[in-house]
Design an enzyme around this catalytic site. Structure first.
Site, mmCIF file in Angstrom:
data_model
loop_
_atom_site.group_PDB
_atom_site.id
_atom_site.type_symbol
_atom_site.label_atom_id
_atom_site.label_comp_id
_atom_site.label_asym_id
_atom_site.label_seq_id
_atom_site.Cartn_x
_atom_site.Cartn_y
_atom_site.Cartn_z
ATOM 1 N N ASP A 156 -8.176 -3.271 -13.146
ATOM 2 C CA ASP A 156 -8.069 -4.380 -12.211
ATOM 3 C C ASP A 156 -8.641 -4.243 -11.354
ATOM 4 O O ASP A 156 -9.377 -3.657 -10.954
ATOM 5 C CB ASP A 156 -6.558 -4.122 -11.703
ATOM 6 N N GLU A 174 -2.673 -10.630 -13.976
ATOM 7 C CA GLU A 174 -2.164 -9.663 -13.774
ATOM 8 C C GLU A 174 -0.959 -9.631 -13.852
ATOM 9 O O GLU A 174 -0.415 -8.685 -14.211
ATOM 10 C CB GLU A 174 -2.990 -9.186 -11.884
ATOM 11 N N ASP A 198 3.901 -10.189 -7.025
ATOM 12 C CA ASP A 198 3.039 -9.273 -6.987
ATOM 13 C C ASP A 198 2.290 -9.595 -5.891
ATOM 14 O O ASP A 198 1.544 -10.640 -5.982
ATOM 15 C CB ASP A 198 2.545 -9.612 -8.132
HETATM 16 N N1 LIG Z 1 2.305 1.626 2.954
HETATM 17 C C1 LIG Z 1 2.300 0.269 2.910
HETATM 18 N N2 LIG Z 1 2.885 -0.805 3.702
HETATM 19 C C2 LIG Z 1 2.091 -2.140 4.253
HETATM 20 N N3 LIG Z 1 1.313 -2.750 2.883
HETATM 21 C C3 LIG Z 1 0.430 -2.010 2.194
HETATM 22 C C4 LIG Z 1 0.862 -0.335 2.247
HETATM 23 N N4 LIG Z 1 0.308 0.014 0.744
HETATM 24 C C5 LIG Z 1 -0.697 -0.772 0.740
HETATM 25 N N5 LIG Z 1 -0.908 -1.737 1.736
HETATM 26 C C6 LIG Z 1 -1.140 -3.122 1.605
HETATM 27 O O1 LIG Z 1 -1.054 -3.132 -0.108
HETATM 28 C C7 LIG Z 1 -2.747 -4.116 0.093
HETATM 29 C C8 LIG Z 1 -3.675 -3.633 -1.658
HETATM 30 O O2 LIG Z 1 -2.462 -4.172 -2.018
HETATM 31 P P1 LIG Z 1 -3.299 -4.034 -3.599
HETATM 32 O O3 LIG Z 1 -4.207 -2.600 -4.086
HETATM 33 O O4 LIG Z 1 -2.093 -3.661 -4.542
HETATM 34 O O5 LIG Z 1 -3.921 -5.039 -4.134
HETATM 35 P P2 LIG Z 1 -5.382 -5.429 -4.260
HETATM 36 O O6 LIG Z 1 -4.564 -5.256 -6.289
HETATM 37 O O7 LIG Z 1 -6.666 -5.073 -4.486
HETATM 38 O O8 LIG Z 1 -5.330 -7.212 -4.277
HETATM 39 P P3 LIG Z 1 -4.846 -8.676 -5.206
HETATM 40 O O9 LIG Z 1 -3.846 -7.851 -6.409
HETATM 41 O O10 LIG Z 1 -4.286 -9.446 -4.089
HETATM 42 O O11 LIG Z 1 -6.310 -9.278 -5.636
HETATM 43 C C9 LIG Z 1 -3.275 -4.277 1.310
HETATM 44 O O12 LIG Z 1 -3.395 -4.770 1.734
HETATM 45 C C10 LIG Z 1 -2.503 -3.025 1.876
HETATM 46 O O13 LIG Z 1 -3.151 -2.479 2.973
HETATM 47 MG MG LIG Z 2 -3.426 -6.515 -7.414
#
Ligand SMILES: Nc1ncnc2c1ncn2[C@@H]1O[C@H](COP(=O)(O)OP(=O)(O)OP(=O)(O)O)[C@@H](O)[C@H]1O
Ligand SMILES: [Mg+2]
Lengths: 184, 622
Positions: B25, B184, B206
């Site tokens: 991922d 995804e 998502d």
């Molecule tokens: N407790 C929380 N409350 C609000 N937002 C959160 C919390 N925990 C994580 N996030 C937010 O979730 C986001 C990261 O999520 P995730 O790891 O699913 O994204 P990613 O897979 O890296 O991104 P994408 O799928 O968009 O490429 C960040 O913006 C983070 O600030």
């Molecule tokens: Mg993601």
């Protein structure tokens, strides 16, 4: 994006009905189509040939493409009728033959103008209502096509109806677009 | 979920030959790698036990590259060389980047995909992403103890062709064999569907760090069928952070900030946002390097207010996806929440209200995508066990079209078409003796070229000279199972294959990629040619194995002569496969592929016929 040079092509001589093992007729059981579609894809989909050589993978892609194409045409009553009539030798000439009863044309034009106006005015209620009415008309045409093609074998009348249907479906698209624009 | 029983097409391997495959991922904020071990999908942690790898890459002047936790502390200390959220730049031009005035980078805009100037040179987002992928590949190899057969890499469902291609290029650069690019939300659906034996219509919502996807799927009898997908590839947690950041600046009346303070404040904005998910209000106290103090309290009410339009955007896209699928909310059996940003109570609330049901949160929103990707990788690598089998049918998220007269777009393949899909379009020349023609391919839903994404310009050359309007050039658009477009062209009256030159609008050319490959090897201990040789050997062995098992399962459809020809070609490849003579292996592989073309085609026909058999086989002439 890339350019692909493929030389190997599967034999695509079977028509869509034969490919999906369905009777060559306008009436169609959607569940059966879905079932046949999925079991064919389960055989030919490229995901099932990831470990085979390049040639086999390309072939699988072409087959899966072919199966998707057949399903997509048979799934839509309008496209299915168009395809079926062509198979039966009655090309409805949707592109070239635009002759249509005046009353029908007038009615469609009026509806289109109203849709444009409702879009400009953001009148969601009107659009929803127009959408519902047109959906009913289209469904009725679908029923008539089964009658005309499968029972009366009146292909000329069916071809006329398909041309009308294409008109209606286009308008339905426009209403959908308008609804999207109004609600977003 | 009852799993589909499908006759083995003959590609499966003997059970003892377990192939090493991973799912990755590649996230905007966090990246993960997972694999299937003894039938269970598990996330692989680093040596310190961290499952997540922050998607942060830092370049230093000595040529060293720090990735993940090693790079993270430098976000605000060395902002120009510490790249975060690089996924937002993939396949994007300089002008596409949102609120770039608050980004610390020295962007290089030479047309096409934007690049970033660092102390270690100019870097393409593809190279930066490749660093993240390489770190995960090494983690996977270390954990699995061997060379990987391949990887499934996830992309946002709403990624366009340029963004997908950039991701695939990054994987290549990182030395990964891509089994499939997987959307995804679809990956999440696999993990959810298999774990919960789910059947019926499901929505996957998502919201991650940088992207938003909504996919509507039908899960039934071992089939995951995507009915529609929608979203925004530039809408995620980063945008919520940005709203908070802007709010802080306005509330505290701050003067223009240094790069370092900008990064610092962005970090605090994100912390406050995350804190707010568990608490009614979040204190924000920061001492800036300028000596200014920020001392504010962000309440849930204010946060909800300043981010209302972002939440609204996710709901509009959801509505559209449902309409495209021809479904109403009443038909949706469950809504699976994925991505860290779905932890925000306002999102939970809005989604629950919209679908009139409690969203499903029983999966770890950070890990579910990687877990699903690993399951799919395991399947594609050929490790599936009998009875534990499924098929995925996905769609393209955005319509593909062509520029026509007057800057208008003619749609060639509509959005939400099931892939793989192909359409052909005919063109003619408009001048006597015209031998070349240009085709502009765009992606998007609008009628005007100027508001769609430009994907590429194709120059067709070598059209035989004829009078105007006489040539019939059939251009075929083929979207493969990765959702990637390929274009081919043929002049119909003469059968002449037109030569095509591709100019990707926001992508890398093959030349640029091989340059980057060379460059990356000059820094690494690995030797490029050795690696290429190894890859080719693996590929050759895979081919031999596939053909061997095909001969066993359906060799009967070959004549004695045909079989002999194939066996000769196999023997030849076998005799060179372990040598270090790359050209010889390559030639032997090509020869074997040629020798088996007809066999492959016949076998495919045969299995389709068998599937249709039962009753009406005589009607079917495939
Ligand atoms: N407790 C929380 N409350 C609000 N937002 C959160 C919390 N925990 C994580 N996030 C937010 O979730 C986001 C990261 O999520 P995730 O790891 O699913 O994204 P990613 O897979 O890296 O991104 P994408 O799928 O968009 O490429 C960040 O913006 C983070 O600030
Ligand atoms: Mg993601």
């Amino acid at each position: 994006m890339s350019f692909e040079n493929s030389t190997l092509r599967p034999d695509f001589s079977a028509d869509h009905f034969a490919l999906l093992d369905l009777p060559r007729q306008q009436a169609l059981n959607g569940d059966e189509l879905g079932q046949k579609f999925r079991s064919l894809q389960a055989l030919v989909h490229p995901d099932r040939y990831v470990q085979a050589g390049d040639a086999q993978q390309r072939l699988a892609m072409q087959w899966a493409t072919r199966v998707n194409e057949a399903c997509q045409i048979l799934k839509s009553p309008g496209k299915r009728a168009l395809y079926l009539l062509t198979l039966l030798g009655f090309d409805p000439q949707v592109e070239s033959n635009t002759a249509m009863p005046v009353a029908f044309l007038m009615q469609q034009m009026e509806l289109r103008e109203n849709v444009m106006a409702a879009r400009a005015a953001g009148d969601e209620a009107f659009l929803e209502a127009a959408h519902a009415t047109l959906c009913r008309d289209v469904a009725e045409s679908h029923q008539q096509l089964i009658e005309l093609i499968d029972h009366q074998h009146d292909y000329t009348a069916a071809a006329d109806l398909v041309r009308k249907l294409m008109f209606q479906e286009k308008l339905l698209h426009e209403i959908n677009d308008a609804l999207e624009a109004v609600t977003s | 979920m009852a799993l589909l029983q499908i006759a083995e097409p003959g590609e499966s391997v003997a059970p003892h030959q377990h192939r090493l495959a991973i799912g990755i991922d590649l996230g905007t904020t966090n990246s993960l790698v997972a694999t299937v071990r003894s039938g269970m999908s598990v996330v692989l942690s680093d040596e310190k036990g961290h499952p997540l790898l922050p998607s942060v890459v830092r370049y230093t002047a000595d040529g060293n590259v720090g990735v993940g936790y090693a790079a993270e502390p430098w976000k605000s200390l060395d902002p120009k060389n510490t790249i975060v959220s690089v996924k937002r730049f993939m396949g994007r031009g300089r002008a596409d980047i949102a609120h770039s005035e608050t980004l610390p980078y020295d962007f290089v805009d030479a047309g096409g995909m934007v690049k970033i100037k660092t102390v270690a040179g100019i870097k393409s987002p593809v190279e930066v992403s490749a660093e993240i992928l390489k770190t995960l590949r090494l983690r996977g190899e270390a954990a699995l103890g061997g060379e990987l057969t391949g990887a499934v890499i996830t992309v946002p469902a709403y990624f366009d062709d340029a963004q997908r291609q950039a991701t695939k290029d990054a994987a290549q650069l990182a030395g990964l064999h891509v089994l499939r690019l997987l959307n995804e939300p679809t990956a999440a659906a696999i993990a959810y569907g298999l774990d919960n034996a789910a059947e019926g219509i499901y929505a996957i919502f998502d919201l991650g760090g940088g992207t938003f996807d909504i996919s509507i799927l039908r899960l039934a009898k071992g089939i995951f069928e995507v009915l529609s997908t929608g979203g925004d590839s530039a809408l995620g947690g980063d945008d919520f952070d940005h709203r908070v950041f802007c709010w802080i600046i306005a509330e505290a009346g701050l003067k223009p900030l240094s790069l370092r303070d900008t990064r610092l404040l962005q970090g605090h904005a994100r912390e406050a946002k995350e804190y707010l998910s568990q608490h009614g209000e979040a204190p924000i106290t920061v001492k800036l390097s300028s000596g200014e103090y920020v001392d504010l309290v962000l309440t849930t009410d204010i946060f909800t207010e300043i981010t209302r339009t972002l939440v609204q955007k996710t709901l509009s896209a959801t509505k559209k996806a449902l309409r495209d699928a021809g479904l109403t909310i009443a038909e949706v059996r469950g809504v699976v929440m994925v991505g860290g940003s779905t932890r925000m109570p306002q999102i939970q609330h809005a989604v629950g209200e919209f679908f009139k049901q409690e969203p499903l949160n029983n999966l770890d929103p950070d890990k579910v995508v990687a877990l699903g990707a690993a399951m799919q990788a395991n399947l594609l690598a050929g490790n599936r066990a009998a009875g534990d089998d499924w098929l995925l049918l996905d769609v393209i998220p955005l319509s593909l079209g062509l520029e026509t007269m007057g800057g208008l777009v003619e749609k060639v393949i509509p959005r939400n078409s099931t892939i793989p899909v192909a359409r052909a379009q005919e063109f003619t020349t408009f001048k006597d003796g015209q031998t070349a023609m240009s085709i502009h391919v765009v992606q998007g839903e609008r009628d005007l070229v100027s508001v769609c994404r430009s994907l590429a310009r194709f120059e067709l050359r070598g059209i035989p000279p004829m009078v105007a309007g006489a040539a019939r050039i059939r251009v075929t658009f083929q979207v493969d199972a990765d959702g990637l477009l390929a274009v081919s062209a043929r002049e119909q009256t003469t059968g002449h294959e037109a030569r095509i030159e591709v100019k990707p609008s926001y992508g890398l050319t093959d030349n640029e990629i091989s340059e980057m490959l060379k460059e990356s090897f000059s820094h690494a201990r690995e030797d490029a040619s050795l690696r290429a040789l190894r890859e080719m050997q693996v590929e050759a062995k895979r081919l031999l194995e596939a053909i061997r098992s095909a001969l066993i399962s359906s060799g009967g459809i070959l004549s004695v002569d045909e079989r002999a020809r194939i066996e000769v070609a196999m023997g030849h490849l076998q005799s060179v496969v372990d040598s270090d003579d790359r050209p010889a292996i390559d030639a032997a592989m090509k020869a074997l592929n040629d020798a088996t073309d007809e066999f492959a085609a016949r076998r495919m026909n045969q299995s389709v016929q068998q599937a249709l058999a039962g009753k009406n086989i005589d009607q079917v002439t495939l």
